[in-house]
Design a protein around this motif. Structure first.
Motif, short mmCIF file in Angstrom:
data_model
loop_
_atom_site.label_atom_id
_atom_site.label_comp_id
_atom_site.label_asym_id
_atom_site.label_seq_id
_atom_site.Cartn_x
_atom_site.Cartn_y
_atom_site.Cartn_z
N GLY A 62 18.60 24.38 57.79
CA GLY A 62 18.36 25.81 57.70
C GLY A 62 19.56 26.57 57.17
N PHE A 63 20.77 26.17 57.59
CA PHE A 63 21.99 26.79 57.10
C PHE A 63 22.06 26.69 55.58
CE2 PHE A 63 26.34 26.33 55.57
CZ PHE A 63 26.98 27.44 56.12
N THR A 64 21.78 25.49 55.06
CA THR A 64 21.86 25.27 53.61
C THR A 64 20.79 26.06 52.88
OG1 THR A 64 22.81 23.09 53.95
CG2 THR A 64 21.80 23.51 51.81
N LYS A 65 19.57 26.10 53.41
CA LYS A 65 18.51 26.87 52.75
C LYS A 65 18.87 28.36 52.70
CE LYS A 65 15.12 25.19 51.57
NZ LYS A 65 14.70 24.45 50.36
N ASP A 66 19.43 28.86 53.79
CA ASP A 66 19.83 30.27 53.81
C ASP A 66 20.95 30.53 52.80
OD1 ASP A 66 17.98 30.69 55.77
OD2 ASP A 66 19.42 30.89 57.41
N LEU A 67 21.89 29.59 52.68
CA LEU A 67 22.97 29.75 51.70
C LEU A 67 22.40 29.75 50.29
CD1 LEU A 67 26.49 28.42 51.55
CD2 LEU A 67 24.97 27.66 49.73
N CYS A 68 21.44 28.88 50.02
CA CYS A 68 20.81 28.86 48.70
C CYS A 68 20.16 30.21 48.38
CB CYS A 68 19.76 27.76 48.64
SG CYS A 68 20.43 26.08 48.58
N GLN A 69 19.55 30.77 49.38
CA GLN A 69 18.90 32.07 49.17
C GLN A 69 19.93 33.15 48.84
OE1 GLN A 69 16.78 34.10 52.56
NE2 GLN A 69 15.01 33.70 51.27
N ARG A 70 21.05 33.16 49.58
CA ARG A 70 22.09 34.16 49.34
C ARG A 70 22.76 33.97 47.98
NH1 ARG A 70 23.50 32.51 54.46
NH2 ARG A 70 25.48 31.56 53.77
N ALA A 71 22.94 32.70 47.59
CA ALA A 71 23.70 32.42 46.37
C ALA A 71 22.84 32.25 45.13
CB ALA A 71 24.54 31.14 46.58
N GLY A 72 21.53 32.36 45.28
CA GLY A 72 20.64 32.22 44.14
C GLY A 72 20.54 30.80 43.61
N ILE A 73 20.70 29.83 44.50
CA ILE A 73 20.64 28.41 44.11
C ILE A 73 19.19 27.95 44.13
CG2 ILE A 73 21.29 26.08 44.83
CD1 ILE A 73 23.86 27.37 46.03
N PRO A 74 18.72 27.32 43.05
CA PRO A 74 17.32 26.89 42.99
C PRO A 74 17.00 25.82 44.04
CG PRO A 74 18.55 26.03 41.11
CD PRO A 74 19.45 27.01 41.80
N ILE A 207 26.20 23.36 42.28
CA ILE A 207 27.49 22.99 42.88
C ILE A 207 28.46 24.17 42.88
CG2 ILE A 207 29.47 21.44 42.78
CD1 ILE A 207 26.90 20.01 43.55
N GLU A 208 28.70 24.77 41.73
CA GLU A 208 29.69 25.85 41.64
C GLU A 208 29.32 27.05 42.51
OE1 GLU A 208 30.14 26.56 37.46
OE2 GLU A 208 31.11 24.63 37.11
N PRO A 209 28.06 27.51 42.53
CA PRO A 209 27.73 28.62 43.44
C PRO A 209 27.91 28.26 44.92
CG PRO A 209 26.03 28.37 41.76
CD PRO A 209 26.93 27.18 41.64
N THR A 210 27.68 27.00 45.25
CA THR A 210 27.87 26.57 46.64
C THR A 210 29.34 26.68 47.04
OG1 THR A 210 25.98 25.05 46.56
CG2 THR A 210 27.65 24.65 48.26
N VAL A 211 30.22 26.10 46.22
CA VAL A 211 31.65 26.13 46.53
C VAL A 211 32.17 27.56 46.54
CG1 VAL A 211 33.93 25.40 45.72
CG2 VAL A 211 32.02 23.80 45.63
#
Length: 388
Positions: A62-74, A207-211
């Motif tokens: 869930g943490f990762t999915k929420d981060l994807c949502q905030r960072a616009g990661i597909p 990768i770059e948006p995550t970091v």
């Protein structure tokens, strides 16, 4: 072998001080999520591996999915649920097949793909009923993504990022990708389906948006980012992250690595990764996992193993769940051996790996006989995507 519990941080720190350890590589996910890296860093020991806060990228779906949502990661659409009733109600927002994931660590087995609503409800009851222990206290429900899976690896010191190759894993226990999910029954590297162009997109879009986001939010990530990807018609999408090299992907990556690994890991630990170049051998590496009967359920331990001359033709046999009993090698876990070979193609590496497998006597073990099947079929048809 040293009798040292990774959960005893003080003992690990004392051992490092006594032996003057210059770098600790935290391999498994559980000690990372438990904060071992933080304890070692606080004691002044260089560590390759993310902090407890950053390790949530693997420790919580869930943490990762929420981060994807905030960072616009597909990634796939999803809902986080905390109760069985909430999860059953959320199923109405999705179409079959349903993807159900235990939020926490479940040794790579906490994912269920349910073909019908009834199967999904039964699986949810199991998850919330303790099938995956505390990992199933929350469940993430996701939309099913169509495409082919592949894995991409990158190293980072929290700011600089360096690609570290690709692989394709085989999660299901049975040939033809049938049966329940496992921690991985085999893999090969590189994954030609992850072309140079797609790898560039993965770096730029995932990768770059995550970091960048982790650093901006006060959880800088240091270590390896292992991105499980789905290659969809719209492009690569993130399935999930692992916060370590993974198994059996690590075996095939290391068989191909030409650069000295230690200075690279130390650069990640010390924040000096910028400008580092990593070289891989051009050949393909393929590994076949030999597991104990019963895996991924309760494995049959104690079975005798004779390696014979399995490594005679250049293959490498990595040990995972083995032990010595009265001087003899026996099975002591679910995934027991990873038999790995290299070749000029996936077809050649596969043939060499299975030739080594066939020399091993392991009556209470089994393996898949089709590792690399997708790429072998493509090679037979003359399809050769360009891979960096």
């Amino acid at each position: 072998m040293v009798a040292l519990e990774a959960t005893d941080h003080a003992a690990v720190i004392a051992f490092c001080a006594d032996k003057q350890i210059g770098l600790v590589v935290v391999g498994p996910e559980a000690p990372l999520v438990d904060g071992l890296s933080d304890s070692l860093r606080a004691a002044g020991v260089p560590v390759f591996g993310p902090s407890q806060a950053a390790a949530q990228l693997e420790g919580s779906k869930g943490f990762t999915k929420d981060l994807c949502q905030r960072a616009g990661i597909p990634t796939a659409g999803y809902v986080r649920t905390s109760t069985l009733e909430e999860a059953r109600a959320a199923l109405a927002r999705f179409e079959a097949p349903y993807v159900l994931k235990a939020d926490g660590l479940a040794a790579g087995k906490g994912v269920v793909i349910a073909e019908t609503r009834t199967e999904a409800e039964d699986a949810l009851a199991d998850m919330f009923g303790g099938a995956f222990g505390g990992a199933g206290a929350q469940v993430v429900i996701e939309e099913f993504m169509e495409g082919e899976e592949a894995s991409f690896f990158a190293l980072t010191d929290g700011t600089a990022i360096v690609p570290f190759g690709s692989a394709q894993d085989h999660k299901r226990v049975g040939d033809g990708d049938t049966g329940p999910n496992t921690g991985g029954m085999g893999a090969y590297s590189p994954a030609p389906v992850l072309t140079s162009e797609l790898q560039a997109r993965v770096m730029a879009e995932i990768i770059e948006p995550t970091v960048r986001t982790m650093r901006a939010e006060g959880k800088p990530y240091q270590g390896v980012l292992f991105a499980g990807l789905m290659l969809t018609p719209e492009g690569p999408k993130l399935i999930e992250y692992n916060a370590r090299f993974g198994d059996p992907e690590c075996q095939v990556l290391m068989m191909r690595l030409q650069s000295d690994l230690v200075p690279i890991l130390l650069a990640c630990a010390q924040g000096t990764l910028e400008g580092t170049e990593i070289a891989f051998r051009p050949e393909t590496a393929l590994t076949v996992v030999m597991a104990a009967k019963g895996y991924p359920g309760t494995p049959e331990k104690g079975g005798a193993i004779a390696l014979n001359d399995a490594e005679a033709e250049g293959a490498k046999v990595f040990h995972a769940g083995t032990a010595l009993k009265d001087g003899a090698l026996v099975a002591n876990g679910g995934r027991v051996l990873a038999v790995t070979a290299t070749g000029a193609s996936v077809t050649e590496a596969q043939a060499k790996a299975y030739a080594a497998v066939d020399k091993i006597a392991f009556p209470s073990g089994f393996c898949r006989r089709d590792i690399g099947w997708r790429e072998v079929a493509r090679e037979a048809e003359g399809e050769r995507p360009h891979v960096a």
